[in-house]
Write a protein that holds these residues in place. Structure first.
Motif, mmCIF file in Angstrom:
data_model
loop_
_atom_site.group_PDB
_atom_site.id
_atom_site.type_symbol
_atom_site.label_atom_id
_atom_site.label_comp_id
_atom_site.label_asym_id
_atom_site.label_seq_id
_atom_site.Cartn_x
_atom_site.Cartn_y
_atom_site.Cartn_z
ATOM 1 N N LYS A 1 49.122 -15.845 42.505
ATOM 2 C CA LYS A 1 47.859 -16.068 43.212
ATOM 3 C C LYS A 1 47.872 -15.389 44.580
ATOM 4 C CE LYS A 1 46.105 -20.246 41.036
ATOM 5 N NZ LYS A 1 45.493 -21.564 41.255
ATOM 6 N N TYR A 2 48.998 -15.480 45.259
ATOM 7 C CA TYR A 2 49.121 -14.848 46.568
ATOM 8 C C TYR A 2 49.031 -13.332 46.447
ATOM 9 C CZ TYR A 2 51.530 -13.153 50.751
ATOM 10 O OH TYR A 2 51.866 -12.474 51.888
ATOM 11 N N VAL A 3 49.767 -12.783 45.487
ATOM 12 C CA VAL A 3 49.756 -11.335 45.293
ATOM 13 C C VAL A 3 48.391 -10.869 44.787
ATOM 14 C CG1 VAL A 3 50.825 -9.407 44.058
ATOM 15 C CG2 VAL A 3 52.243 -11.284 44.879
ATOM 16 N N ALA A 4 47.753 -11.668 43.924
ATOM 17 C CA ALA A 4 46.423 -11.319 43.423
ATOM 18 C C ALA A 4 45.431 -11.181 44.571
ATOM 19 C CB ALA A 4 45.940 -12.371 42.432
ATOM 20 N N LYS A 5 45.533 -12.066 45.551
ATOM 21 C CA LYS A 5 44.638 -11.985 46.715
ATOM 22 C C LYS A 5 44.924 -10.721 47.527
ATOM 23 C CE LYS A 5 42.817 -14.691 50.570
ATOM 24 N NZ LYS A 5 42.681 -13.515 51.438
ATOM 25 N N LEU A 6 46.202 -10.385 47.685
ATOM 26 C CA LEU A 6 46.548 -9.163 48.420
ATOM 27 C C LEU A 6 45.999 -7.927 47.707
ATOM 28 C CD1 LEU A 6 50.271 -9.647 49.547
ATOM 29 C CD2 LEU A 6 48.176 -10.219 50.760
ATOM 30 N N VAL A 7 46.172 -7.893 46.387
ATOM 31 C CA VAL A 7 45.703 -6.740 45.612
ATOM 32 C C VAL A 7 44.185 -6.624 45.701
ATOM 33 C CG1 VAL A 7 45.487 -5.789 43.290
ATOM 34 C CG2 VAL A 7 47.666 -6.745 44.044
ATOM 35 N N THR A 8 43.497 -7.755 45.597
ATOM 36 C CA THR A 8 42.030 -7.751 45.676
ATOM 37 C C THR A 8 41.562 -7.298 47.056
ATOM 38 O OG1 THR A 8 41.963 -9.580 44.085
ATOM 39 C CG2 THR A 8 39.957 -9.131 45.332
ATOM 40 N N ASP A 9 42.189 -7.818 48.105
ATOM 41 C CA ASP A 9 41.831 -7.405 49.472
ATOM 42 C C ASP A 9 42.074 -5.912 49.673
ATOM 43 O OD1 ASP A 9 41.090 -9.956 50.091
ATOM 44 O OD2 ASP A 9 42.957 -10.483 51.133
ATOM 45 N N ALA A 10 43.199 -5.426 49.149
ATOM 46 C CA ALA A 10 43.511 -3.997 49.277
ATOM 47 C C ALA A 10 42.468 -3.154 48.566
ATOM 48 C CB ALA A 10 44.904 -3.719 48.702
ATOM 49 N N PHE A 11 42.097 -3.565 47.357
ATOM 50 C CA PHE A 11 41.112 -2.809 46.582
ATOM 51 C C PHE A 11 39.760 -2.797 47.282
ATOM 52 C CE2 PHE A 11 37.864 -2.253 43.362
ATOM 53 C CZ PHE A 11 38.370 -1.226 42.593
ATOM 54 N N CYS A 12 39.329 -3.948 47.768
ATOM 55 C CA CYS A 12 38.016 -4.029 48.427
ATOM 56 C C CYS A 12 37.996 -3.255 49.739
ATOM 57 C CB CYS A 12 37.643 -5.495 48.664
ATOM 58 S SG CYS A 12 37.300 -6.415 47.151
#
Length: 565
Positions: free
Chosen positions: A170-181
């Protein structure tokens, strides 16, 4: 000498007819059996040890299949199918092999009933069209800028990968999503995956972080330079600040000490002049792709400027995107437009090494995900995992439609295919019904890897789907591998991009139809060449006389245009 040897040449293997087809179907099924235990959140890792003794630990389907060396053309076709799905949509690499293997198994049973390969292929083609129509009709349309849906997509992707083992998904998913956006252009609806830099260092998984800028695996050049600068003006150069070296052999003839002194002074003055140009530009961080001499470092240090030398070309590209700087190739023409900005530049220890962080950029179009893990093998696997999640977000960004995971989509397709098959006359009805059964192998594999009872699982899945999916609104009943039970999966936020599911269906059907249609195999005995590699390893194999490389350092073929060093 046999008749075929006389025509095709000595050493040629020739097989024809039903036996050949059976071997092709069996080879495809064996590849599926090899990899299916890695499927789902409770799937298992594989370890591959190459000829050099280097071990690759992975749960990624295409990585494992790329590693193994197979000779049978049918097995190679299955591996190519996994690779094509991976390169196209980034996920679904195991799903396509499982589905294709199940379709081959059903085709074998239909052949036992005396059905012709052409009838099976025609039925599979029609069933594929129906399946794509069904999956499009049940897909939920979202908006490409919906960050909440993106976060759920990333979580679902990471849930089946290695990162989930450490409960960091969940933590990494948020980082990946923030990076993509951060790097996506929502106005023009374009995104370049290469703009996300993935850096790796051994350490604790909990220390994985997103840097809104660039992390450079370098140390500051000179001990007298500042270790941190705020509100930094960044200058990127591709100019030598070192003694000039010619590309060809050259000689300078010096006949007296005075000429030697004049030559040294000239070099020193050239470096001073170049450094003064940098100082006059107002930059306090200089990043060079080429060398910076000790004297130049000293001059820069006195002016309070940080320098980094021999930085990789990719790092300069990411710095341009993050800071807005432009790489300079002529120090005489530096202007304000060439300078980039970063809120903070500093050096710190990451693990046992020092790294330079350039962050706090105003509108960064390049960011860095700094991965941490306890070993190089896990770092490689994390790299593959994060990259898959980024590609999944790109799939949604391009086509913002989603379906539900856990095998629930496959169960709906199977249920709807059975209904449609009743309106078809002839043998194709049986073929489409078998095609529908093949889809059920996806949820059953998830259940099997989770330790659930197969009979109870398929009975519950069929009952729930026939009970709740009789109208236009569908209930997404699938297998919850974490809780080990059949449940409604949409409420569990287990979702996937529609593009992945469509690609899996198309590719699995194509490779199955291809193998069903093969009835002759002609194989020339390969000439074995003995050769020695740079590491001293001597061995023999076909095509050994041609330039080649056996091993892929990261354990996964580099995606087109992506950054692996």
């Amino acid at each position: 000498m046999s008749f075929t040897d006389g025509i095709l040449g000595e050493g040629t293997q020739f097989s024809v007819g039903e036996e050949t087809r059976r071997y092709n179907l069996l080879a495809g099924q064996l590849i599926a059996d090899l990899i299916k235990t890695s499927f789902g959140p409770r799937g298992f890792e594989k370890i591959y040890i190459d000829l050099l003794g280097e071990a690759t630990l992975t749960k990624n389907g295409s990585t494992m299949l790329r590693k193994i060396d197979v000779e049978h053309p049918a097995a190679k076709a299955m591996i190519d199918a996994s690779n094509s799905v991976d390169n196209e949509v980034g996920d679904g690499t195991i799903s396509v092999v499982i589905l294709a293997g199940s379709l081959l198994e059903k085709a074998g049973k239909l052949l036992d009933l005396g059905m012709s390969p052409s009838t099976i292929e025609a039925g599979y083609r029609k069933a594929t069209e129906y399946s794509l129509d069904i999956v499009k009709s049940i897909a939920k349309v979202s908006h490409y800028s919906n960050k909440e849906v993106m976060l759920k997509l990333a979580e679902t992707c990471l849930r089946t990968k290695a990162i989930s083992v450490f409960s960091e998904n969940k933590y990494v998913a948020k980082l990946v999503t923030d990076a993509f956006c951060t790097i996506a252009d929502f106005v023009n609806r374009t995104v370049e995956v290469d703009d996300i830099k993935i850096e790796e260092k051994p350490g604790n998984t909990s220390d994985i972080q997103l840097v809104r800028g660039v992390v450079i695996d370098k140390t500051i050049d000179y001990s007298g330079m500042p270790r941190m600068i705020e509100n930094s003006n960044i200058l990127l150069i591709n100019v030598e600040l070192d003694d000039e070296r010619t590309k060809t052999d050259a000689e300078i003839v010096i006949s007296s000490p005075q000429e030697m002194q004049a030559y040294i002074l000239k070099e020193s003055d050239d470096i001073k002049r170049k450094v003064q140009k940098i100082i006059d530009s107002g930059a306090n961080l200089v990043v060079s792709q080429k060398g910076i001499s000790r004297s130049a470092q000293n001059y820069l240090s006195r002016a309070g400027i940080i320098s980094l030398r021999r930085v990789k070309e990719n790092d300069l590209h990411w710095l341009e995107k993050a800071s807005g700087a432009l790489t300079v190739t002529d120090l005489d023409n530096i202007s304000e437009k060439h300078l980039g900005f970063a809120g903070k530049v500093y050096e710190k220890f990451v693990g046992d090494d020092k790294m330079v962080f350039v962050e706090g950029c105003k509108n960064p179009k390049s960011v860095t995900i700094l991965l941490r893990a306890n070993s190089k093998r896990m770092l490689d696997e994390y790299h593959r995992t994060v990259l898959d999640a980024i590609i999944v977000l790109k799939d949604f960004f391009i086509n913002p439609s989603i379906v539900v995971g856990g095998g629930s989509t496959e169960m709906i397709i199977a249920n709807e295919l059975r209904k449609r098959s009743l309106s078809i006359e002839g043998k194709e009805q049986i073929v489409i019904q078998n095609f529908a059964e093949a889809f059920e192998e996806i949820p059953l594999t998830i259940a099997r890897n989770s330790g659930m009872n197969m009979v109870d699982t398929i009975v519950q899945l069929r009952n729930k789907n026939s009970e709740h999916n009789n109208g236009r609104i569908h209930s997404w009943y699938g297998v919850d591998a974490i809780e080990r039970k059949v449940r409604e999966m949409y409420s569990q936020d287990v979702i996937e991009p529609l593009a992945v599911k469509e690609q899996v269906i198309k590719t699995a059907s194509e490779v199955a139809s291809l193998l069903i249609h093969v009835d002759e195999v002609i194989m020339k005995q390969p000439i074995m060449y003995t050769h020695t590699h740079g590491d001293g390893k001597t061995h023999s194999h076909a095509r050994g006389n041609q330039p080649h490389d056996h091993f892929d350092k990261l354990g996964k073929m580099q995606r087109p245009s992506h950054h692996y060093y």
